[in-house]
Design a protein around this motif. Structure first.
Motif, PDB file in Angstrom:
ATOM      1  N   ALA A 141      -6.385  -2.584  -1.348  1.00 21.26           N
ATOM      2  CA  ALA A 141      -6.089  -1.390  -2.137  1.00 21.26           C
ATOM      3  C   ALA A 141      -4.599  -1.290  -2.412  1.00 21.26           C
ATOM      4  N   ARG A 142      -4.274  -0.542  -3.453  1.00 19.90           N
ATOM      5  CA  ARG A 142      -2.876  -0.265  -3.787  1.00 19.90           C
ATOM      6  C   ARG A 142      -2.471   1.144  -3.358  1.00 19.90           C
ATOM      7  N   HIS A 143      -3.442   2.052  -3.352  1.00 22.77           N
ATOM      8  CA  HIS A 143      -3.154   3.439  -3.009  1.00 22.77           C
ATOM      9  C   HIS A 143      -4.218   3.958  -2.044  1.00 22.77           C
ATOM     10  N   ALA A 144      -3.790   4.845  -1.178  1.00 25.10           N
ATOM     11  CA  ALA A 144      -4.698   5.536  -0.264  1.00 25.10           C
ATOM     12  C   ALA A 144      -4.248   6.988  -0.162  1.00 25.10           C
ATOM     13  N   ASP A 145      -5.192   7.858   0.105  1.00 24.80           N
ATOM     14  CA  ASP A 145      -4.912   9.293   0.202  1.00 24.80           C
ATOM     15  C   ASP A 145      -5.505   9.834   1.500  1.00 24.80           C
ATOM     16  N   ILE A 146      -4.719  10.669   2.176  1.00 26.70           N
ATOM     17  CA  ILE A 146      -5.190  11.408   3.348  1.00 26.70           C
ATOM     18  C   ILE A 146      -5.221  12.882   2.978  1.00 26.70           C
ATOM     19  N   GLU A 147      -6.378  13.486   3.136  1.00 27.18           N
ATOM     20  CA  GLU A 147      -6.531  14.914   2.847  1.00 27.18           C
ATOM     21  C   GLU A 147      -7.051  15.609   4.101  1.00 27.18           C
TER      22      GLU A 147
ATOM     23  N   LEU B 248       0.841  -1.199   0.000  1.00 27.12           N
ATOM     24  CA  LEU B 248       0.000   0.000   0.000  1.00 27.12           C
ATOM     25  C   LEU B 248       0.876   1.249   0.000  1.00 27.12           C
ATOM     26  N   THR B 249       0.523   2.199  -0.866  1.00 24.89           N
ATOM     27  CA  THR B 249       1.176   3.506  -0.902  1.00 24.89           C
ATOM     28  C   THR B 249       0.191   4.549  -0.380  1.00 24.89           C
ATOM     29  N   VAL B 250       0.589   5.258   0.659  1.00 20.86           N
ATOM     30  CA  VAL B 250      -0.282   6.265   1.273  1.00 20.86           C
ATOM     31  C   VAL B 250       0.266   7.645   0.939  1.00 20.86           C
ATOM     32  N   ARG B 251      -0.536   8.439   0.249  1.00 21.11           N
ATOM     33  CA  ARG B 251      -0.174   9.812  -0.079  1.00 21.11           C
ATOM     34  C   ARG B 251      -0.953  10.768   0.819  1.00 21.11           C
ATOM     35  N   HIS B 252      -0.449  11.977   0.975  1.00 17.47           N
ATOM     36  CA  HIS B 252      -1.128  12.926   1.855  1.00 17.47           C
ATOM     37  C   HIS B 252      -1.102  14.322   1.259  1.00 17.47           C
ATOM     38  N   ARG B 253      -2.188  15.032   1.477  1.00 18.67           N
ATOM     39  CA  ARG B 253      -2.319  16.460   1.130  1.00 18.67           C
ATOM     40  C   ARG B 253      -2.871  17.151   2.369  1.00 18.67           C
ATOM     41  N   LEU B 254      -1.987  17.774   3.105  1.00 14.63           N
ATOM     42  CA  LEU B 254      -2.333  18.324   4.416  1.00 14.63           C
ATOM     43  C   LEU B 254      -2.122  19.836   4.396  1.00 14.63           C
ATOM     44  N   ASP B 255      -3.174  20.553   4.685  1.00 14.33           N
ATOM     45  CA  ASP B 255      -3.107  22.010   4.707  1.00 14.33           C
ATOM     46  C   ASP B 255      -2.496  22.459   6.040  1.00 14.33           C
ATOM     47  N   PRO B 256      -1.366  23.144   6.014  1.00  8.29           N
ATOM     48  CA  PRO B 256      -0.761  23.576   7.285  1.00  8.29           C
ATOM     49  C   PRO B 256      -1.496  24.743   7.931  1.00  8.29           C
ATOM     50  N   LYS B 257      -2.325  25.465   7.160  1.00 12.90           N
ATOM     51  CA  LYS B 257      -3.026  26.635   7.694  1.00 12.90           C
ATOM     52  C   LYS B 257      -4.436  26.239   8.125  1.00 12.90           C
ATOM     53  N   LEU B 258      -4.503  25.560   9.248  1.00 13.50           N
ATOM     54  CA  LEU B 258      -5.768  25.095   9.783  1.00 13.50           C
ATOM     55  C   LEU B 258      -6.198  25.979  10.952  1.00 13.50           C
TER      56      LEU B 258
END
Length: 316
Positions: free
Chosen positions: A245-251, A207-217
């Motif tokens: 799954a092969r891919h997962a995303d954290i937003e 599994l490959t986990v990608r992330h898109r995290l907004d630092p201005k929360l």
């Protein structure tokens, strides 16, 4: 006016009118009954039945809506309350049911909060013991094995090296379990860093986990950050265990109503399977802070978990 008196007075009015017509009017009943007399009686009976049916139909409609709500209510998924329409005791019954739901949700939130607080405290205790007791013991074993291996002859030394590697692997696994039980990075570096570490922890050959995290929360309290972290952790755990799954995303980003956490994967989806203890735990955590949790198919297949945490207006 209560439903009983409305039905009673309506029937009484119809019967009094019929009696007055028989006593004061030209209408009589002959023996044998004439066709016109039978028609008058049939019309009167039909009027009485239609009036009763209409009154009961409209008077009891709120009870039918209340029964449907009672059959589908779920304290883990709060929905709109039935409106207290109607008269008398029916409206009072709807209001009493809504008040009961409010009390049940408040009591469940309080008991869930106590249970989750106790669970987190127990997790911290177990993680601390794993780190301090078991971790230090295995570290000491590794040092002893190294000393013995340095003095041992060649063939034995090689076997001791293998035992060292096995022990080191066990120590790393214990440390990983301790980190999952007590996310120290969340307390020390904050939510964004903790989610980045979580994505790296779950990433691997499968599994490959990608992330898109907004630092201005906006600023979140400690409880809300912990709920966001635990929901992301449980979502990725379910992905690894069940999704294939092969891919997962954290937003993680700011939205108009607060902070949105979305975890998506490209696996096989839920397939209509019943919710397990993990998802129920996520729903309970969401209710604890007044957040909204939605679980369903993702935009490109797989599963999507969305948690929206409200923040006060004007929060920095």
């Amino acid at each position: 006016m209560p439903l009983f008196w409305r039905v009673f007075l309506m029937n009484a009015a119809v019967l009094i009118a019929a009696t007055a017509l028989l006593l004061l009017g030209p209408v009589t009943v002959s023996t044998p009954v004439l066709l016109t007399e039978a028609a008058v009686l049939a019309v009167g009976l039909a009027v009485l039945l239609v009036a009763n049916a209409a009154l009961l139909r409209f008077g009891l409609a709120p009870l039918s809506r209340l029964a449907r709500t009672m059959a589908t209510i779920d304290l883990l998924r709060p929905g709109p309350r039935p409106s207290a329409k109607g008269h008398g005791e029916i409206a009072e019954l709807v209001r009493a049911f809504n008040s009961m739901l409010d009390r049940l949700e408040a009591e469940r939130a309080a008991s869930t909060g106590r249970a989750l607080s106790a669970q987190e405290a127990e997790r911290r205790r177990v993680a601390q013991e794993l780190h301090d007791e078991v971790g230090q013991t295995l570290t000491a074993v590794l040092l002893e094995l190294k000393g013995v291996a340095d003095r041992a002859p060649g063939p034995v030394r090689e076997e001791l090296r293998q035992v060292q590697e096995t022990t080191r692997t066990g120590l790393d696994e214990i440390r990983r379990i301790a980190r999952r039980l007590r996310p120290g990075v969340l307390e020390e570096l904050g939510l964004v860093s903790a989610l980045k570490a979580l994505a790296g922890e779950f990433s691997g050959p499968v599994l490959t986990v990608r992330h898109r995290l907004d630092p201005k929360l906006p600023s979140l309290d400690r409880e809300a950050e912990l709920v966001l972290y635990r929901v992301a952790q449980e979502s990725l755990t379910n992905t690894v265990r069940h999704a294939r799954a092969r891919h997962a995303d954290i937003e993680l980003r700011r939205v108009a109503t607060g902070v949105l956490l979305a975890v998506r994967d490209d696996g096989r989806g839920t397939g209509g399977a019943p919710e397990g203890a993990g998802i129920r735990g996520m729903r309970e955590r969401a209710l604890l802070i007044g957040a909204a949790l939605a679980i369903g198919p993702g935009p490109d297949g797989g599963t999507e978990v969305c948690l929206t945490v409200p923040v006060p207006q004007g929060s920095p």
